[in-house]
Scaffold this active site. Structure first.
Site, PDB file in Angstrom:
ATOM      1  N   HIS A 187      -5.605  -0.840   4.850  1.00  0.00           N
ATOM      2  CA  HIS A 187      -5.235   0.584   4.791  1.00  0.00           C
ATOM      3  C   HIS A 187      -6.432   1.382   5.321  1.00  0.00           C
ATOM      4  O   HIS A 187      -7.388   1.622   4.606  1.00  0.00           O
ATOM      5  CB  HIS A 187      -4.924   0.957   3.338  1.00  0.00           C
TER       6      HIS A 187
ATOM      7  N   THR B  49       0.860  -1.188   0.000  1.00  0.00           N
ATOM      8  CA  THR B  49       0.000   0.000   0.000  1.00  0.00           C
ATOM      9  C   THR B  49       0.894   1.236   0.000  1.00  0.00           C
ATOM     10  O   THR B  49       1.899   1.294   0.705  1.00  0.00           O
ATOM     11  CB  THR B  49      -1.017  -0.039   1.169  1.00  0.00           C
TER      12      THR B  49
ATOM     13  N   CYS C 181      -3.086   7.979   7.512  1.00  0.00           N
ATOM     14  CA  CYS C 181      -3.700   6.647   7.475  1.00  0.00           C
ATOM     15  C   CYS C 181      -2.757   5.633   8.121  1.00  0.00           C
ATOM     16  O   CYS C 181      -1.578   5.905   8.317  1.00  0.00           O
ATOM     17  CB  CYS C 181      -3.939   6.212   6.040  1.00  0.00           C
TER      18      CYS C 181
END
Lengths: 206, 160
Positions: free
Chosen positions: B46, B23, B29
């Site tokens: 994620h 990711t 995040c």
């Protein structure tokens, strides 16, 4: 409240945003030409309502390094403004203001970052003035803040900030032409949803 | 090079024995890599926000609480066992140093706190962490051995 999400805006409401974008870009071009002491022209901007991945694709790639200046709006309108500068824009600024050029983002010194922060702030203020001028709404601005990092990480900031309200980003894209060099201008203009409704009300298009 | 499987924002993917889950550019995040070494099952989530709250949002992987719960449920369905599972997390940065009281809330930090709380609640051991600071991270997990790699701008790569 008429608008619940950026993508709910109708053609008339989007036109109103576009108008703010045009006036803001005009103001910004004037400000840039004064700061850089160079003739600056602009193209008519477009307004986009995009998902996170679409926004990244429009500007570059997730891991691409960019500089970004963030200013928070408060008062009658709440939200954030985020201006993204790529290498060509950075060098146009550094050449004019500090008479130097860089080839790597790593090379940016604190002094250079603060020059970019100031240019970003001037550009953002140009749009905010258009916004408050057209609507007669008072908007307070925070001190600007700069980040030089991956595009994906930077765009996650407005995404998370408004994550409980909307999945979309509102972007005003145009071009500045400084000394015949064409520089992309990517501005995220993100009033929160109740502020957006208030703006539309003030503009008489709700 | 093993096959790469991209995990988007507010997304989760699983892989068994082979493949690398990756990711990109985690800012505030958080990437959560879960791995059961006995059956070589790995997952990468994620998440963007700490908790689902009152949002009637179908996307469970957007939030730390629902995202972790749903992933653990799926991994268990594939034969993973909670007390064998190990977690490694990355992200939760504060990308902009906002000054003064009108700055942005520190979502990254709240994300990290809530991810850890959820892992404790699920009884999953946290064995690696690279969170906080002010830069984005690209995170990947190799499904063959559970090794996690973190890439950042201008800093050496981290393996954990």
């Amino acid at each position: 409240m008429g608008i619940k999400n950026y993508e709910d805006m109708n053609a008339l409401e989007l036109d109103a945003i576009k108008e703010i974008g045009s006036i803001g870009t005009g103001n910004a071009a004037t400000a840039i030409s004064q700061v850089l002491r160079k003739k600056t022209k602009m193209s008519l901007p477009d307004v986009y309502i995009l998902g996170y991945n679409e926004a990244i694709e429009m500007i570059g790639t997730p891991e691409e390094i960019v500089a970004a200046v963030l200013v928070k709006m408060s008062g009658e309108i709440n939200g954030i403004m985020l201006f993204i500068l790529k290498m060509d824009f950075i060098n146009a600024v550094l050449e004019s203001v500090l008479s130097k050029e860089i080839s790597e983002y790593m090379d940016l010194t604190e002094m250079e970052k603060s020059a970019l922060e100031e240019i970003g702030n001037i550009i953002i203020s140009s749009y905010v003035n258009a916004l408050s001028g057209l609507t007669g709404v008072g908007i307070g601005l925070s001190i600007p803040s700069i980040a030089v990092n991956m595009l994906g990480g930077i765009l996650s900031v407005p995404m998370a900030e408004f994550g409980y309200e909307t999945d979309k980003l509102m972007m005003i894209n145009g071009k500045f032409i400084v000394d015949n060099k064409v520089l992309d201008s990517n501005l995220l203009m993100m009033p929160d949803i109740s502020s957006l409704n208030y703006l539309m009300h003030k503009l008489g298009v709700d | 090079m093993a096959k790469q499987i991209i995990v988007g924002i507010a997304d989760m993917k699983m892989a068994r024995r082979e493949g690398v889950l990756i990711t990109y550019a985690l800012g505030s995040c958080i990437g959560i890599a879960l791995y059961d070494p006995m059956i070589n099952l790995g997952a990468l989530i994620h998440i963007m926000l700490p908790e689902q709250g009152t949002m009637a949002d179908k996307n469970l992987y957007k939030y730390a609480d629902t995202g972790i719960r749903e992933t653990v449920r799926k991994m268990t369905a594939f034969g993973a066992v909670k007390n064998r599972m190990r977690a490694k997390i990355a992200g939760g940065a504060k990308m902009f140093e906002t000054k003064g009281s009108q700055g942005l809330g520190n979502i990254g930090d709240r994300n990290a706190q809530n991810v850890k709380k959820m892992l404790r609640e699920q009884g999953i051991r946290l064995v690696g962490e690279d969170t906080g600071a002010n830069y984005a991270r690209t995170m990947s997990i190799d499904a063959s051995d559970g090794k996690v790699t973190i890439k950042t701008f201008g800093r050496p790569e981290i393996t954990m």
